[in-house]
Design a protein around this motif. Sequence first.
Motif, PDB file in Angstrom:
ATOM      1  N   VAL A 558      37.761  70.095  10.662  1.00  0.00           N
ATOM      2  CA  VAL A 558      37.893  69.241   9.476  1.00  0.00           C
ATOM      3  C   VAL A 558      39.008  69.770   8.574  1.00  0.00           C
ATOM      4  O   VAL A 558      39.376  70.943   8.639  1.00  0.00           O
ATOM      5  N   THR A 559      39.512  68.888   7.721  1.00  0.00           N
ATOM      6  CA  THR A 559      40.482  69.261   6.695  1.00  0.00           C
ATOM      7  C   THR A 559      39.827  69.046   5.339  1.00  0.00           C
ATOM      8  O   THR A 559      39.495  67.901   4.988  1.00  0.00           O
ATOM      9  N   PRO A 560      39.563  70.118   4.579  1.00  0.00           N
ATOM     10  CA  PRO A 560      38.824  69.980   3.312  1.00  0.00           C
ATOM     11  C   PRO A 560      39.580  69.133   2.289  1.00  0.00           C
ATOM     12  O   PRO A 560      40.804  69.252   2.168  1.00  0.00           O
ATOM     13  N   GLU A 561      38.826  68.308   1.566  1.00  0.00           N
ATOM     14  CA  GLU A 561      39.394  67.444   0.527  1.00  0.00           C
ATOM     15  C   GLU A 561      38.577  67.619  -0.749  1.00  0.00           C
ATOM     16  O   GLU A 561      37.365  67.420  -0.751  1.00  0.00           O
ATOM     17  N   SER A 562      39.258  67.969  -1.838  1.00  0.00           N
ATOM     18  CA  SER A 562      38.567  68.210  -3.105  1.00  0.00           C
ATOM     19  C   SER A 562      37.892  66.946  -3.634  1.00  0.00           C
ATOM     20  O   SER A 562      36.828  67.010  -4.266  1.00  0.00           O
ATOM     21  N   ASP A 563      38.485  65.766  -3.384  1.00  0.00           N
ATOM     22  CA  ASP A 563      37.897  64.506  -3.872  1.00  0.00           C
ATOM     23  C   ASP A 563      36.530  64.272  -3.237  1.00  0.00           C
ATOM     24  O   ASP A 563      35.591  63.815  -3.903  1.00  0.00           O
ATOM     25  N   LEU A 564      36.401  64.567  -1.947  1.00  0.00           N
ATOM     26  CA  LEU A 564      35.117  64.394  -1.272  1.00  0.00           C
ATOM     27  C   LEU A 564      34.085  65.364  -1.832  1.00  0.00           C
ATOM     28  O   LEU A 564      32.931  64.986  -2.077  1.00  0.00           O
ATOM     29  N   VAL A 565      34.498  66.613  -2.082  1.00  0.00           N
ATOM     30  CA  VAL A 565      33.589  67.614  -2.638  1.00  0.00           C
ATOM     31  C   VAL A 565      33.053  67.143  -3.992  1.00  0.00           C
ATOM     32  O   VAL A 565      31.856  67.230  -4.276  1.00  0.00           O
ATOM     33  N   ALA A 566      33.954  66.628  -4.835  1.00  0.00           N
ATOM     34  CA  ALA A 566      33.549  66.137  -6.161  1.00  0.00           C
ATOM     35  C   ALA A 566      32.595  64.949  -6.029  1.00  0.00           C
ATOM     36  O   ALA A 566      31.627  64.820  -6.788  1.00  0.00           O
ATOM     37  N   ARG A 567      32.839  64.092  -5.058  1.00  0.00           N
ATOM     38  CA  ARG A 567      32.009  62.893  -4.884  1.00  0.00           C
ATOM     39  C   ARG A 567      30.610  63.235  -4.393  1.00  0.00           C
ATOM     40  O   ARG A 567      29.623  62.572  -4.760  1.00  0.00           O
ATOM     41  N   LEU A 568      30.492  64.289  -3.574  1.00  0.00           N
ATOM     42  CA  LEU A 568      29.184  64.646  -3.020  1.00  0.00           C
ATOM     43  C   LEU A 568      28.354  65.537  -3.939  1.00  0.00           C
ATOM     44  O   LEU A 568      27.165  65.736  -3.697  1.00  0.00           O
ATOM     45  N   ALA A 569      28.972  66.077  -4.990  1.00  0.00           N
ATOM     46  CA  ALA A 569      28.257  66.990  -5.891  1.00  0.00           C
ATOM     47  C   ALA A 569      27.134  66.270  -6.608  1.00  0.00           C
ATOM     48  O   ALA A 569      27.279  65.121  -7.043  1.00  0.00           O
ATOM     49  N   ASP A 570      25.977  66.952  -6.729  1.00  0.00           N
ATOM     50  CA  ASP A 570      24.841  66.368  -7.457  1.00  0.00           C
ATOM     51  C   ASP A 570      25.115  66.347  -8.952  1.00  0.00           C
ATOM     52  O   ASP A 570      25.739  67.254  -9.480  1.00  0.00           O
TER      53      ASP A 570
END
Length: 570
Positions: A558-570
Amino acid sequence: MSFDGSFTHAMVHELNQTIATGRVSKINQPYANEVVLTVRANGHNYPILLSANPTYARIQSTQIPYINPPTPTNFTMILRKYLQGAILKEITQVANDRVVHLHFTSRNELGDQQELLLIIEIMARHSNVILVDSASMKILDAIKHVGSDQNRYRLLLPGAQYIMPPKQDLDDPFQGPRTDLAATIREFPNQEVLAQTLQHQYQGLGKDTAAALATALHASGDAQKHFQAFFERFNAPQPTLTVTVNNKTNFTAFPYPTSGTTESHPTLSVLLDHYYEDKAERDRVQQQGSVLIRVVRNELKKNRTKLKKLQRTLAETENADDYRIKGEILTTYLNQVVRGETAVTLPNFYDDNRPLKITLSNQLSPNQNAQKYFKRYQKAKNAVIYVNEQLEKTQADVDYFSNIMAQIELAAPKDLVDIRLELQEGGYLRDHDHQKKKKNKKQRRQKVSKPDRYTASDGTKISIGKNNLQNDQLTLHSAKRTDIWLHVKDMPGSHVIIHDADPSEATILEAAQLAAYFSKGRDSSNVPVDYVPVKRIHKPNGAKPGYVIFTGQKTVYVTPESDLVARLAD
């Protein structure tokens, strides 16, 4: 872009619209150079950050979470004494300088009304936050005390008279252009030279702002109108983040003419949160974790030096068999060796009887020389076993401290508490409260903070350990045996748990993205991530915190994406 006077003007305008006439409900100083005032206004709580950080000094409303120290500072206590419950009347800027006054009215101990100023001076390493009595202009306290040995022009100490920073002999551009504007444009047709000239004429123009103004003034039409229109845009900003072609990120109050991709934000404060979140967090971690970083670096240096020495010793022991062969040849041909010789050449029956020259001690008998070689062989053989054991242990220590250093680099300030505890428990960092805790054994064990929680797109819960103690707690105690465990392959990173026995392929990929993002591979592409059921995870006896072994894993890239991390955060 820097937080120049023109951007300050726009920020003051935004904050006045948001929090003016609000009441101070909380005052905290989470970091050495930063104060957060929570202002209740229009039915909302607004945390207002006043930062005197030497690199990231600014004023803004912020939503970036922070952690308070266990004991408030003296400056915090003074602010609470004077400003708790105070009304924020207005926020003003001194001309177009980076000096902002927050005007408060409150009641003293006798119930009398008093006027107070909280001043933030945004001046790089000279930045400061100062509380002043408006009536007398006496300093009540400052976040940084500045004595006469540091500044002869003015004192920034409790009880001293507040003196403004030295005034620049420049015009405030928000008061309109100079009468010689058109002549200046004609005199400097080169845009870069014009921008530099404007910086020497008008207050509060950073390099980017001056360049954007020069571009606007070189357009056809009335230069006076272009000038006024340019600065009017700071009162109706379009907060913009720009990533230039050389991958530099800049923030501006509105789009400046520059090549690159732009991203709009609803407010200047949201823009700054987005711009500073990672930069400021890294800086805070460096400040708060300086002792931890020093300890880990020292341990890494010590173990890497030891590793090199052991590798040299191992290379030297590779000749152990040579000693045995020479001893056996000497024993076989003792009758051909004459005492007192310093060398002898004998047939090597291990190498088709080719002649082999053997060095001797002329002080020893032929048999003693042979026994000497056998002893050297045995010593080298024993050394190989010991050195290999030490190599394995030392390499494990290097891997361990490399992992901790990676965790510090990726940590938020709140994550440092567990890392400090781990180093204390490992005996690498002295616990100053050790004696106190020894007397009260019930409080001796500090609780490990909870892992971060995320939610996959399909609603599946995902947990992430941000340090070794969290990783052990999460993987070995909290997770179910049927949950799925993920970790980047062959590099430091977080333990990630999918709380589902049979997650979808999409959830596995999202969790793998989280594992890659919270690892040494954050800035890489096609990062390999292993995943396996928790029941296949084992911790060897005596292994250091965070270390586990596993079998039967599968791997995704995978290639990490900060936008996805922010979207999945509780």
